[in-house]
Design an enzyme around this catalytic site. Structure first.
Site, PDB file in Angstrom:
ATOM      1  N   LYS A  14      42.614  26.442  -5.772  1.00 16.04           N
ATOM      2  CA  LYS A  14      41.789  25.240  -5.600  1.00 16.04           C
ATOM      3  C   LYS A  14      40.483  25.585  -4.888  1.00 16.04           C
ATOM      4  CE  LYS A  14      45.075  22.984  -3.334  1.00 16.04           C
ATOM      5  NZ  LYS A  14      46.167  23.983  -3.371  1.00 16.04           N
ATOM      6  N   ARG A  89      47.398  14.110  -2.366  1.00 19.83           N
ATOM      7  CA  ARG A  89      48.640  14.887  -2.458  1.00 19.83           C
ATOM      8  C   ARG A  89      49.861  13.994  -2.572  1.00 19.83           C
ATOM      9  NH1 ARG A  89      46.334  19.806   0.358  1.00 19.83           N
ATOM     10  NH2 ARG A  89      48.086  21.231   0.290  1.00 19.83           N
ATOM     11  N   ARG A 128      46.404  37.087   1.260  1.00 13.67           N
ATOM     12  CA  ARG A 128      45.414  36.380   2.064  1.00 13.67           C
ATOM     13  C   ARG A 128      45.799  36.424   3.545  1.00 13.67           C
ATOM     14  NH1 ARG A 128      44.300  30.218   0.750  1.00 13.67           N
ATOM     15  NH2 ARG A 128      46.240  30.005   1.918  1.00 13.67           N
ATOM     16  N   ARG A 134      45.664  33.046   8.130  1.00 13.29           N
ATOM     17  CA  ARG A 134      45.865  31.592   8.246  1.00 13.29           C
ATOM     18  C   ARG A 134      47.271  31.326   8.783  1.00 13.29           C
ATOM     19  NH1 ARG A 134      44.339  27.702   3.198  1.00 13.29           N
ATOM     20  NH2 ARG A 134      46.417  26.816   3.555  1.00 13.29           N
ATOM     21  N   ARG A 145      55.851  25.027   2.038  1.00 14.88           N
ATOM     22  CA  ARG A 145      54.704  24.403   1.344  1.00 14.88           C
ATOM     23  C   ARG A 145      55.010  24.250  -0.148  1.00 14.88           C
ATOM     24  NH1 ARG A 145      50.521  28.639   3.135  1.00 14.88           N
ATOM     25  NH2 ARG A 145      49.027  27.588   1.753  1.00 14.88           N
TER      26      ARG A 145
HETATM   27  P1  AP5 Z   1      42.890  29.719  -2.889  1.00 11.48           P
HETATM   28  O1  AP5 Z   1      41.699  29.467  -3.739  1.00 11.48           O
HETATM   29  O2  AP5 Z   1      42.730  29.799  -1.435  1.00 11.48           O
HETATM   30  O3  AP5 Z   1      44.054  28.681  -3.305  1.00 11.48           O
HETATM   31  P2  AP5 Z   1      44.287  27.213  -2.811  1.00 11.48           P
HETATM   32  O4  AP5 Z   1      44.893  26.493  -3.966  1.00 11.48           O
HETATM   33  O5  AP5 Z   1      43.055  26.664  -2.195  1.00 11.48           O
HETATM   34  O6  AP5 Z   1      45.421  27.522  -1.737  1.00 11.48           O
HETATM   35  P3  AP5 Z   1      45.646  26.905  -0.304  1.00 11.48           P
HETATM   36  O7  AP5 Z   1      46.627  27.792   0.382  1.00 11.48           O
HETATM   37  O8  AP5 Z   1      44.368  26.597   0.383  1.00 11.48           O
HETATM   38  O9  AP5 Z   1      46.372  25.558  -0.718  1.00 11.48           O
HETATM   39  P4  AP5 Z   1      47.194  24.584   0.125  1.00 11.48           P
HETATM   40  O10 AP5 Z   1      47.263  23.411  -0.744  1.00 11.48           O
HETATM   41  O11 AP5 Z   1      48.479  25.172   0.596  1.00 11.48           O
HETATM   42  O12 AP5 Z   1      46.322  24.448   1.474  1.00 11.48           O
HETATM   43  P5  AP5 Z   1      45.328  23.354   2.041  1.00 11.48           P
HETATM   44  O13 AP5 Z   1      44.338  24.045   2.872  1.00 11.48           O
HETATM   45  O14 AP5 Z   1      44.859  22.431   0.994  1.00 11.48           O
HETATM   46  O15 AP5 Z   1      43.573  31.050  -3.434  1.00 11.48           O
HETATM   47  C1  AP5 Z   1      44.611  31.649  -2.701  1.00 11.48           C
HETATM   48  C2  AP5 Z   1      44.331  33.134  -2.530  1.00 11.48           C
HETATM   49  O16 AP5 Z   1      44.481  33.767  -3.796  1.00 11.48           O
HETATM   50  C3  AP5 Z   1      42.895  33.453  -2.054  1.00 11.48           C
HETATM   51  O17 AP5 Z   1      42.970  34.449  -1.088  1.00 11.48           O
HETATM   52  C4  AP5 Z   1      42.226  33.933  -3.346  1.00 11.48           C
HETATM   53  O18 AP5 Z   1      41.178  34.815  -3.065  1.00 11.48           O
HETATM   54  C5  AP5 Z   1      43.385  34.627  -4.032  1.00 11.48           C
HETATM   55  N1  AP5 Z   1      43.299  34.855  -5.472  1.00 11.48           N
HETATM   56  C6  AP5 Z   1      43.638  36.028  -6.058  1.00 11.48           C
HETATM   57  N2  AP5 Z   1      43.485  35.965  -7.366  1.00 11.48           N
HETATM   58  C7  AP5 Z   1      43.041  34.725  -7.647  1.00 11.48           C
HETATM   59  C8  AP5 Z   1      42.716  34.100  -8.868  1.00 11.48           C
HETATM   60  N3  AP5 Z   1      42.783  34.719 -10.010  1.00 11.48           N
HETATM   61  N4  AP5 Z   1      42.321  32.811  -8.841  1.00 11.48           N
HETATM   62  C9  AP5 Z   1      42.232  32.173  -7.643  1.00 11.48           C
HETATM   63  N5  AP5 Z   1      42.527  32.739  -6.445  1.00 11.48           N
HETATM   64  C10 AP5 Z   1      42.934  34.017  -6.452  1.00 11.48           C
HETATM   65  O19 AP5 Z   1      46.302  22.497   2.997  1.00 11.48           O
HETATM   66  C11 AP5 Z   1      46.882  23.106   4.132  1.00 11.48           C
HETATM   67  C12 AP5 Z   1      47.712  22.092   4.900  1.00 11.48           C
HETATM   68  O20 AP5 Z   1      46.864  21.038   5.357  1.00 11.48           O
HETATM   69  C13 AP5 Z   1      48.822  21.373   4.122  1.00 11.48           C
HETATM   70  O21 AP5 Z   1      50.002  22.131   4.083  1.00 11.48           O
HETATM   71  C14 AP5 Z   1      48.968  20.081   4.938  1.00 11.48           C
HETATM   72  O22 AP5 Z   1      49.687  20.315   6.112  1.00 11.48           O
HETATM   73  C15 AP5 Z   1      47.528  19.782   5.312  1.00 11.48           C
HETATM   74  N6  AP5 Z   1      46.855  18.921   4.322  1.00 11.48           N
HETATM   75  C16 AP5 Z   1      45.746  19.242   3.589  1.00 11.48           C
HETATM   76  N7  AP5 Z   1      45.413  18.243   2.771  1.00 11.48           N
HETATM   77  C17 AP5 Z   1      46.319  17.261   2.975  1.00 11.48           C
HETATM   78  C18 AP5 Z   1      46.527  15.973   2.391  1.00 11.48           C
HETATM   79  N8  AP5 Z   1      45.716  15.501   1.421  1.00 11.48           N
HETATM   80  N9  AP5 Z   1      47.572  15.240   2.842  1.00 11.48           N
HETATM   81  C19 AP5 Z   1      48.386  15.682   3.810  1.00 11.48           C
HETATM   82  N10 AP5 Z   1      48.268  16.891   4.376  1.00 11.48           N
HETATM   83  C20 AP5 Z   1      47.238  17.684   3.973  1.00 11.48           C
HETATM   84 MG    MG Z   2      42.527  25.994  -0.255  1.00 13.48          MG
END
Ligand code: AP5
Ligand code: MG
Length: 190
Positions: A14, A89, A128, A134, A145
């Site tokens: 994402k 979400r 990562r 993180r 997760r």
């Molecule tokens: P990356 O692009 O970072 O993936 P991502 O989908 O953004 O993964 P996240 O871990 O950020 O998602 P998440 O939903 O768990 O976390 P969020 O911060 O939203 O890619 C991942 C890695 O892969 C990178 O290092 C990238 O470089 C690598 N990669 C390698 N090859 C790749 C390729 N081909 N394509 C893409 N990437 C590649 O949420 C965190 C926490 O916040 C949640 O658990 C919750 O507690 C809270 N939270 C956030 N939003 C809400 C909400 N709306 N409601 C309630 N709680 C929330």
């Molecule tokens: Mg992210």
């Protein structure tokens, strides 16, 4: 550009694809995870509340999240379109987003769903962890997760389907191909 909701499991890309989309179409980007991590870093009251949930792989309660999202949205430059990364979400969050945008005369736009197999997701997140450290990128929390995603978030894809917004992109082993397909679709919207 229209608003875009980018949707997928932890590690599905994402944030990575959002950066590419923002650069190509010059739009705003709201990552709710980044907003919360920023609050934690600054040691705010909200950050203190959020930390307990994030470190345990759980979702922040909807009411709190919906307020944060509306405030962040209102601080964005108008008229460029926003990419929502990590929100909504849950179904209440999706309903609240729809209402919040409608109140402002704006449209939800399109939803981009990223489908990636779980082994690949785990490998990416553990990599990562080595680079960025993180707090929620450890095997135990990643598994929580994934479970939260399957139970609470994945069912939302059907909600977007009903809204006629769902566009699915499946990982086939190449980031370039993924991006090419996403851009090909988004170019048709401009
Ligand atoms: P990356 O692009 O970072 O993936 P991502 O989908 O953004 O993964 P996240 O871990 O950020 O998602 P998440 O939903 O768990 O976390 P969020 O911060 O939203 O890619 C991942 C890695 O892969 C990178 O290092 C990238 O470089 C690598 N990669 C390698 N090859 C790749 C390729 N081909 N394509 C893409 N990437 C590649 O949420 C965190 C926490 O916040 C949640 O658990 C919750 O507690 C809270 N939270 C956030 N939003 C809400 C909400 N709306 N409601 C309630 N709680 C929330
Ligand atoms: Mg992210």
């Amino acid at each position: 550009m229209k608003n875009i909701i980018i949707f997928g499991a932890p590690g599905s890309g994402k944030g990575t694809y959002s950066d590419e989309i923002v650069a190509r179409y010059n739009m705003g980007h709201i990552s709710t995870g980044d907003v919360l991590r920023g609050e934690i870093k600054q040691g705010t009251q909200l950050g203190k509340i959020a930390k307990g949930y994030i470190d345990n792989g759980q979702l922040i309660p909807d009411e709190l999240m919906i307020d944060i999202l509306a405030n962040t949205y209102d601080s964005m430059p108008e008229g460029k379109g926003v990419i929502f990364d990590g929100f909504p979400r849950t179904i209440p969050q999706a309903e609240a987003l729809k209402q919040m945008l409608a109140q402002r005369g704006h449209d939800m736009g399109v939803m981009i769903e990223l489908i990636v197999d779980e082994d690949t997701l785990m490998t990416r997140l553990l990599n990562r962890a080595k680079e960025q450290g993180r707090a929620d990128d450890n095997e135990e929390t990643i598994k929580k997760r994934f479970a939260v995603y399957h139970n609470q978030t994945a069912p939302l894809a059907e909600w977007f389907q009903t809204e006629g917004m769902r566009h699915t992109f499946t990982w086939e082993g190449s980031k370039e191909l993924m991006l090419e397909n996403i851009f090909k679709f988004l170019d048709t919207l401009k």
